[in-house]
Design an enzyme around this catalytic site. Structure first.
Site, PDB file in Angstrom:
ATOM      1  N   ASP A  79       0.824  -1.214   0.000  1.00 35.27           N
ATOM      2  CA  ASP A  79       0.000   0.000   0.000  1.00 35.27           C
ATOM      3  C   ASP A  79       0.855   1.259   0.000  1.00 35.27           C
ATOM      4  O   ASP A  79       2.030   1.243   0.378  1.00 35.27           O
ATOM      5  CB  ASP A  79      -0.950   0.007   1.198  1.00 35.27           C
ATOM      6  CG  ASP A  79      -0.230   0.086   2.539  1.00 35.27           C
ATOM      7  OD1 ASP A  79       0.775  -0.636   2.718  1.00 35.27           O
ATOM      8  OD2 ASP A  79      -0.671   0.854   3.409  1.00 35.27           O
ATOM      9  N   ASP A 138       7.704   4.099  -1.632  1.00 32.95           N
ATOM     10  CA  ASP A 138       7.380   3.573  -0.303  1.00 32.95           C
ATOM     11  C   ASP A 138       6.056   2.805  -0.414  1.00 32.95           C
ATOM     12  O   ASP A 138       4.994   3.392  -0.315  1.00 32.95           O
ATOM     13  CB  ASP A 138       7.263   4.736   0.682  1.00 32.95           C
ATOM     14  CG  ASP A 138       6.894   4.311   2.093  1.00 32.95           C
ATOM     15  OD1 ASP A 138       7.000   3.121   2.398  1.00 32.95           O
ATOM     16  OD2 ASP A 138       6.492   5.189   2.883  1.00 32.95           O
ATOM     17  N   GLU A 172       0.244  -1.326   5.579  1.00 32.96           N
ATOM     18  CA  GLU A 172       1.281  -0.883   6.511  1.00 32.96           C
ATOM     19  C   GLU A 172       1.116   0.584   6.853  1.00 32.96           C
ATOM     20  O   GLU A 172       1.337   1.011   7.987  1.00 32.96           O
ATOM     21  CB  GLU A 172       2.664  -1.143   5.903  1.00 32.96           C
ATOM     22  CG  GLU A 172       3.831  -0.918   6.863  1.00 32.96           C
ATOM     23  CD  GLU A 172       4.446   0.478   6.781  1.00 32.96           C
ATOM     24  OE1 GLU A 172       5.389   0.754   7.539  1.00 32.96           O
ATOM     25  OE2 GLU A 172       3.974   1.306   5.961  1.00 32.96           O
TER      26      GLU A 172
END
Length: 405
Positions: A79, A138, A172
């Site tokens: 995610d 990320d 996360e």
């Protein structure tokens, strides 16, 4: 087989933004799309892989050695952050970056004046956004670096390794922290989250974390006749904020300094709700912070007996160092691997949490290693192709050294 770069450019096309308070895992259906793509890629490579009811993708590249070698896991999350959209990412590559401003679009510049770390990437090939979305490094960079390392190992069977355990996890960014990863079934002796920052970064300390929800019930009265009657929840909420130390916020702290942070403030005269996060690396200071915010609420409740205050504090995760300090093997192995690759280890305490922090407290030691991602959670996010390749090389080197030892 793909390169790390090819994997990355493919994965960032998937919008996998997670969503707070969805009540399900994964929190967004669109995370399933990337999860199924990753499952297919692992299976196409002959890796025994599966997907859980919560979109956890796990797999094992079996050992190619007769020796007893530790089983090592590598974990990244699918995610992306909630702060800015990850839909329709339009990335481009800046070849041989010259140290000057990068125009992301006509209005938005990525400038070394604003982001001095750009100067560290002169002559690198950088992947940037078009200034309207985040990039998604990320943690799609981590996923790509793991997949790039797997592709290399599969095409170079002469490199000896033990069982390699892979996990790609959802949510996360909203604090789920791999809670549905079955550690026993995963089967790693220890693991690494590939979710860090700059070249050489290794993290084995992180914040202790809690969230605090405060509800304030005031009394609304017509302002024309409110004297000695109105109890404004807005005023009480503002007084509460002023009780907290002004120099202990995210904007005024760094390193191992903890903070209080008001994440949201919704208020009317009748009712106010404030949501905080509380952070500190030191467990004793962390406990003191929770007690202090409770003391502030108790003080105001005693001062304003006509109002009602409700406080709910929930611990989120703890500093992995409390567990890792007793067995530094995963950390030492990663540092040794970096040195053999001429990468200077950069030991950084995480000012946040990782999947690895929660997994470490559950019994699977999981420090965090770099991906190369910079300016996370923003339209100014960028990553160096050279550093991404180094991250894949580090994964391979860790496995090589584990086999030799």
């Amino acid at each position: 087989m793909f390169t790390t770069l090819e994997h990355f450019l493919k994965y960032i096309k998937y919008d996998t933004q997670s969503q707070e308070n969805a009540g399900v895992i994964p929190s967004t259906e669109k995370q399933w799309l990337l999860a199924r793509e990753l499952l297919q890629e692992l299976q196409e490579r002959g890796i025994n892989a599966s997907i859980s009811e919560h979109a956890y993708v796990t797999g094992t590249l079996k050992s190619n050695s007769n020796k007893e070698i530790p089983s090592i896991g590598f974990i990244s999350h699918m995610d992306t952050a909630t702060e800015i959209t990850g839909a329709n990412v339009n990335a481009r590559i800046i070849n041989n970056y010259d140290g000057n401003n990068i125009a992301l679009n006509q209005q938005v510049n990525l400038s070394p004046e604003d982001f001095p770390e750009l100067k560290n990437f002169i002559s690198h090939d950088l992947i940037v956004t078009d200034g309207t979305t985040l990039l998604g490094a990320d943690d799609k960079a981590g996923i790509a670096e793991i997949m790039g390392a797997l592709d290399y190992l599969i095409s170079h069977p002469e490199i000896e390794h033990g069982d390699i355990k892979i996990a790609f996890t959802p949510d996360e960014e909203i604090g789920e922290l791999a809670k549905n990863l079955n550690i026993q079934e995963f089967g790693a002796d220890f693991a690494y989250t590939v979710d860090g920052g700059e070249l050489g970064e290794i993290n084995y300390e992180n914040f202790n974390a809690a969230k605090a929800a405060i509800k304030i019930y005031g009394r609304s009265v017509h302002p024309g006749s409110a004297k000695n009657l109105m109890v404004s929840a807005i005023t009480l909420a503002n007084e509460l904020l002023n009780l907290l130390p002004a120099n202990e916020t995210p904007a005024t702290t760094e390193g191992r300094e903890g903070f209080y942070h008001c994440m949201s403030f919704n208020a009317s005269s009748e009712y106010a709700e404030l949501n905080f996060i509380i952070r500190d690396h030191d467990m004793k200071k962390f406990e003191s912070r929770k007690k202090f915010i409770a003391k502030c609420v108790d003080f105001l409740q005693g001062k304003y007996i006509s109002a009602k205050f409700e406080l709910n504090i929930i611990d989120q995760y703890y500093n992995m160092f409390e567990k890792i300090q007793d067995n530094m093997q995963p950390v030492n192995l990663a540092i040794q691997a970096m040195k053999e690759l001429n990468i200077k280890p950069v030991i950084v305490p995480v000012r946040g949490g990782t999947d690895g922090a929660a997994l470490t407290w559950r019994g699977l030691l999981t420090p965090n290693i770099f991906t190369g991602a910079c300016n996370w959670h923003s339209r100014f996010e960028f990553i160096s192709i050279q550093v991404m390749n180094k991250a894949s090389e580090l994964i391979i080197k860790i496995l090589e050294l584990a086999a030799k030892s």
